[in-house]
Design a protein around this motif. Sequence first.
Motif: not given
Length: 556
Positions: A164-170, A207-215, A367-380
């Motif tokens: 599995i080659h993830t590329g950029d993700w969240k 740490e944690g999860d990235s905020p949502s783009e809709q937020a 006003v901005h959120v990253s498009g890459h996973p934080r540690r909680a998302e990586l664990r998922q």
Amino acid sequence: MANDQNAELVFVPLGGVGEIGMNFALYGYGPANAREWLVVDVGVTFPDPAHPGVDLILPDTRFIEENISGLRGIVITHAHEDHYGALHEVWPKLNVPVWMTPFAAGLLEAKRQGEQGAPKIPVTVYRAGEKFTIGPFEIEAIPVAHSIPEPMSLAITTPAGTVIHTGDWKIDPAPAIGPKTDEARLRAYGDKGVLALVCDSTNALREGDSPSEQAVGASLKTLIEQAKGRVAITTFSSNVGRIRSIAEAARDAGRQCLLLGRSLKRVVDVSSELGYMDGLPEFIAEEDYGFIPRENLVVICTGSQGEPLAALAKLSRDEMKSVALTAGDTVIFSSRTIPGNEKAILEIKNRLIDLGMKIIEDGDALVHVSGHPRRAELRQMYEWVRPKIGVPVHGEAAHLVAQGSLMAVSGIGQVAQVRDGDMLRLYPGAATIVDQVPYGRLYKDGRLTGTDEAMGIRDRRKLSFAGHVAVNVVLDDRYELAGDPDIVAIGVAETNAAGEALEELMLDAAIGAVDSIPRQRRKDLDLVQEAVRRAVRAAANEAWGKKPLVTVFVTR
């Protein structure tokens, strides 16, 4: 298990591992002397002040060029410049089929039309969920959330197993555009068994999860509604979801939108053709800007990274023909600062503040959120995929080591730390670095591309630091000086601390160097040349504390 007992599966990054940007990954399958190869992503990185005059930095592809007979194709995961931006430069050397999503293919064609001499690259379009075969590699495109339309993870299957080659993700529960990360397909592969997870490390320190783009969209809507004058928002041109969020927020606040910047307009044109801008009011033309009340306008512009020729920089210098900001307007930086761009961005902010603007950035509001996973998302992701081998990529050393540690404590049995140029054998046996291959950087400089030495980048750096001195020495038929040498200094201090002219001091040093050489030995013009060069540099250093580049011509 592989059918061929001599077959190996290897992973070789030529860019993007040990750095952020310039992603270029190779997968090789087969016996060591007859591998078939797949390229995943062909990205660029951007020059900093250490690369004066350079336009783009490209991966050095000589390793795969030397193995070109085994190369079967190129797959682009998404249309960020650090994943596809080197295609026009690199493809003519590789000349194999390219697979891209509709959005990436549309942007590539738009770029080609704007770049003189860019090649027409044959592209096969693939879509989310589709499967296709390239040589021995069976590939499934798995949709993921990111900050651009149609980003894909790739499930790459060979007889050796699946990578599995993830590329950029969240993991975004509410992306502005496109599907969520496809948990079901990733879990399905995990259930079947995954040999290796090659995974984005960009936010592995957070740490944690990235905020949502809709937020972010909701926050921008509030800021626009509260603003008294115009609102100018700068963001990455490729962030179509953010552009759409801004346009929706402007519409809901009763404002019209103007786009400023060539790359932004190009992205919006391609997005509109693919339906990503459906339902939005039309963007206004620049010539209508002056007829719209300040409180009814939102400007979306390029320049979030301080680019001196981008729209925001021109606005800060009041250099645009039809558009200007005035005191009381609000400027929002809806982006992150890429390391190395801090000074350029700060200069623009300071100019805007001097003009009376209110500046809002990430620390002031969402006003901005990253498009890459934080540690909680990586664990998922680890839980879904359950790989035998974890390979951190897409990051600097700190990011790679942080994700490697997280993989290990999360139960991944083998964690392979690799860097650009390492050949990692994924099968058979334990994950092992079995070779190092040539890698590096090439520099696009005007119409030419080459190494830093071939393009003169190293000398250009020296010139920017200490200038250049040219000395012309003429000897007569008796090998005596035929008059004083000619000397021209560029970028060199005019006088020393005592007020003595540096050119005169260097001239005296050049004369002294010639006089110090016995006349018979002056027949060796190379000896005279080197003696004068050393003497002039030494004189400059004694008077100024810096050693300029010195070029000496000696003729008889």
